[in-house]
Design a protein around this motif. Structure first.
Motif, mmCIF file in Angstrom:
data_model
loop_
_atom_site.group_PDB
_atom_site.id
_atom_site.type_symbol
_atom_site.label_atom_id
_atom_site.label_comp_id
_atom_site.label_asym_id
_atom_site.label_seq_id
_atom_site.Cartn_x
_atom_site.Cartn_y
_atom_site.Cartn_z
ATOM 1 N N VAL A 98 0.907 -1.555 0.302
ATOM 2 C CA VAL A 98 -0.244 0.450 -0.077
ATOM 3 C C VAL A 98 0.563 1.486 -0.465
ATOM 4 O O VAL A 98 0.367 2.136 -0.774
ATOM 5 N N THR A 99 1.719 0.742 0.669
ATOM 6 C CA THR A 99 2.439 2.827 1.296
ATOM 7 C C THR A 99 3.291 2.729 -0.892
ATOM 8 O O THR A 99 4.314 4.261 -0.718
ATOM 9 N N ASN B 52 0.786 4.004 -2.840
ATOM 10 C CA ASN B 52 0.120 4.991 -2.988
ATOM 11 C C ASN B 52 1.464 6.018 -2.538
ATOM 12 O O ASN B 52 0.905 7.591 -3.256
ATOM 13 N N ASP C 253 2.136 8.920 -7.163
ATOM 14 C CA ASP C 253 0.989 9.686 -7.808
ATOM 15 C C ASP C 253 0.502 9.840 -8.778
ATOM 16 O O ASP C 253 -0.307 10.152 -8.422
ATOM 17 N N THR D 31 -5.622 5.023 -5.083
ATOM 18 C CA THR D 31 -4.957 4.423 -4.123
ATOM 19 C C THR D 31 -5.090 3.576 -3.204
ATOM 20 O O THR D 31 -5.760 2.755 -3.926
ATOM 21 N N ALA D 32 -4.267 3.043 -2.749
ATOM 22 C CA ALA D 32 -4.631 1.573 -2.368
ATOM 23 C C ALA D 32 -4.957 1.779 -0.316
ATOM 24 O O ALA D 32 -4.736 2.682 0.639
ATOM 25 N N SER D 33 -5.405 0.327 0.163
ATOM 26 C CA SER D 33 -5.814 0.557 1.583
ATOM 27 C C SER D 33 -5.669 -1.256 2.196
ATOM 28 O O SER D 33 -5.718 -1.931 0.971
ATOM 29 N N ILE E 55 -8.276 -1.467 -3.515
ATOM 30 C CA ILE E 55 -7.510 -0.089 -5.083
ATOM 31 C C ILE E 55 -8.716 0.419 -5.133
ATOM 32 O O ILE E 55 -9.811 -0.249 -5.596
ATOM 33 N N LYS F 296 -9.405 6.930 -8.294
ATOM 34 C CA LYS F 296 -9.415 8.056 -8.293
ATOM 35 C C LYS F 296 -10.065 9.313 -8.845
ATOM 36 O O LYS F 296 -10.673 10.222 -8.458
#
Length: 507
Positions: free
Chosen positions: A153-154, A157, A160, A165-167, A175, A178
């Motif tokens: 995830v890091t 994200n 850019d 985006t991911a969590s 994912i 955007k």
């Protein structure tokens, strides 16, 4: 001789000017002085400082000349940012403009999940693919699924410019696109473990997969109102739905009429099935529209459209422009950057043939994994219900537009402010206005046209120049004595498509 009539230019219209109408595919079935700017149309994010329905480019109140400008205006990873990024990676020569269309009301983002299992029994690498890019995440013995997922995830994200985006929740990576809307569903993703086995870490999906859940199309109408008076020769829309593409193309055709005198072209793209792509092309069916196609491409269609518009604009910027794009990307074309689908799919020869016969510009895939543009064509392949390929080759539009631009520029430079008289009859003196007034006759106008025809023939843009000049008609209007009518049977040169060799063993 019948009166030459241009659409919309009435006999009683007194406004001075040089007018041009290009009629494609006429007759029996069987770069110039203009400005060739490019325009990208797509969505922005709320993180961008720009506004929807506002034009941004090198000469606007708020300028846009770089990728960083696009990030500031449209938001990092937005549709427009990624379109600008693709264009500028290839072409920094053509003046580039962008305009944002608002996301549809109540539009939703698309999502996908990558599930990690563990713990790791040895060191390895998790490779995650988003669109046509990837990132690598290392892990070591003892790392849990949650630990590996958190590191992934890091990494995601930190990208850019990526469209997602991911969590992480207990080893399940979600994912989220955007951008919201139906087009968000064209983002592909998957992952794999390196080495493929023995590390104790597992992952799904391992094959190229589309995100889902994006809903609601946007509305391009406000954008069309903003750009109606400006000329952008290469227009690359993010739109994928028939309604928006037909609306844009309708305005392009209207603006190309003589009284508007704004000749433009649309370059759209599709990664959908060939059948669905042909459905949209059928609704367009015009010389000023092109539809590039590579099914299952990991490059989203909005970016593919920007990519191809950048290639065309770059290659057509010199004079004479490049006319034959067959197999473009097969050779040393560093600016061609479309990758083969990671799913391993590729269009068959029969699909390529069907695409070319239905107004679709196909991208081929070699066994080596290299892609190439098979043949650049327009979407115009039917005259009513009758198949008509006279304007299939897209370069013919290029030649006609350049010729029209040059002709009008030369007429303006050499003939404006002149007086008009009939050609002198035999033994009559040539009318002269002295040093104050220049007198033009139809014969003078034809000489100017014929010189331009010869110039284009010398630059290998026209063929059969003698026939063109013989068929060129210049007449003083019989209903408006202040007008000269010109009709030119232009014959753009053909591109070499095939060489058919028969080899007979006889000994």
């Amino acid at each position: 001789m019948a009166e030459i009539v241009l659409t919309g230019l009435a006999a009683d219209d007194p406004v001075p000017g040089e007018y041009a109408q290009i009629n494609f595919a006429v007759g029996e079935l069987g770069i110039g002085n203009g400005q060739y700017y490019a325009l990208l149309i797509g969505n922005l994010l709320s993180s961008g400082a720009g506004s929807t329905n506002t034009l941004y480019g090198p000469d606007t109140a708020v300028s846009m000349t770089s990728e960083q400008d696009a990030i500031t205006l449209f938001g990092a990873g937005s549709e427009l940012h990624r379109q600008v990024r693709r264009f500028l990676q290839i072409n920094q020569t053509t003046p580039l403009y962008a305009i944002a269309v608002a996301e549809g009301d109540s539009a939703t983002a698309a999502t996908g999940t990558i599930t990690i299992t563990g713990p790791a029994t040895s060191a390895g690498t998790l490779r995650i693919f988003i669109a046509d890019e990837f990132c690598d995440v290392g892990f070591v013995t003892g790392d849990s699924a949650t630990t590996v997922a958190a590191a992934a995830v890091t990494q995601i994200n930190a990208k850019d410019h990526w469209p997602v985006t991911a969590s992480n929740a207990s080893g399940v990576i979600t994912i989220t696109t955007k951008q919201k809307g139906l087009r968000a569903n064209f983002v592909r993703y998957f992952a794999k473990i390196i080495p493929f086995s023995g590390s104790g870490v597992g992952v799904t999906p391992t094959t190229s997969t589309l995100v889902t859940g994006g809903t609601v199309s946007d509305d391009i109408s406000a954008v069309l109102t903003t750009i109606v008076a400006r000329r952008f020769y290469y227009i690359a829309p993010a739109a994928q739905d028939q309604t928006q593409l037909v609306a844009l193309f309708g305005q392009i055709n209207t603006q190309a009429l003589p009284l508007n005198n704004i000749r433009q072209r649309m370059v759209a793209a599709s990664v959908d099935t060939l059948a669905n792509t042909i459905t949209i092309v059928d609704a367009l069916n015009g010389a000023r529209a092109e539809m590039v196609w590579l099914q299952n491409s990991d490059m989203p269609p909005c970016e593919m459209a920007a990519h191809n518009a950048a290639v065309y604009a770059l290659e057509e910027s010199p004079f004479p422009p490049k006319l034959n794009f067959n197999f473009y990307g097969d050779g040393q074309n560093d600016q061609w950057r479309i990758k083969a689908p990671l799913s391993g799919t590729a269009p068959t020869r029969s699909q390529i043939k069907a695409a070319l016969n239905a107004g679709v510009t196909p991208i081929g895939v070699r066994t080596s994994g290299r892609t190439y543009l098979v043949k650049r064509i327009t979407t115009r392949y039917k005259n009513g219900s009758v198949v008509d390929y006279r304007i299939r080759d897209a370069h013919k539009v290029t030649v006609c537009d350049r010729y029209a631009d040059d002709l009008q520029a030369k007429q303006a430079a050499q003939l404006r402010g002149s007086l008009l008289a009939d050609d002198p009859k035999k033994n009559e003196p040539i009318v002269s206005g002295g040093s104050t007034n220049k007198v033009v006759t139809p014969r003078v106008v034809k000489a100017l046209v014929d010189r331009l025809t010869d110039d284009y023939a010398e630059d290998a843009m026209l063929q059969n120049a003698a026939d063109i000049k013989k068929g060129t008609q210049v007449q003083r209007s019989g209903v408006n004595s202040n007008r000269v009518n010109v009709s030119i049977p232009l014959q753009p040169i053909d591109v070499l498509d095939q060489i058919a060799n028969e080899i007979n063993q006889v000994a």
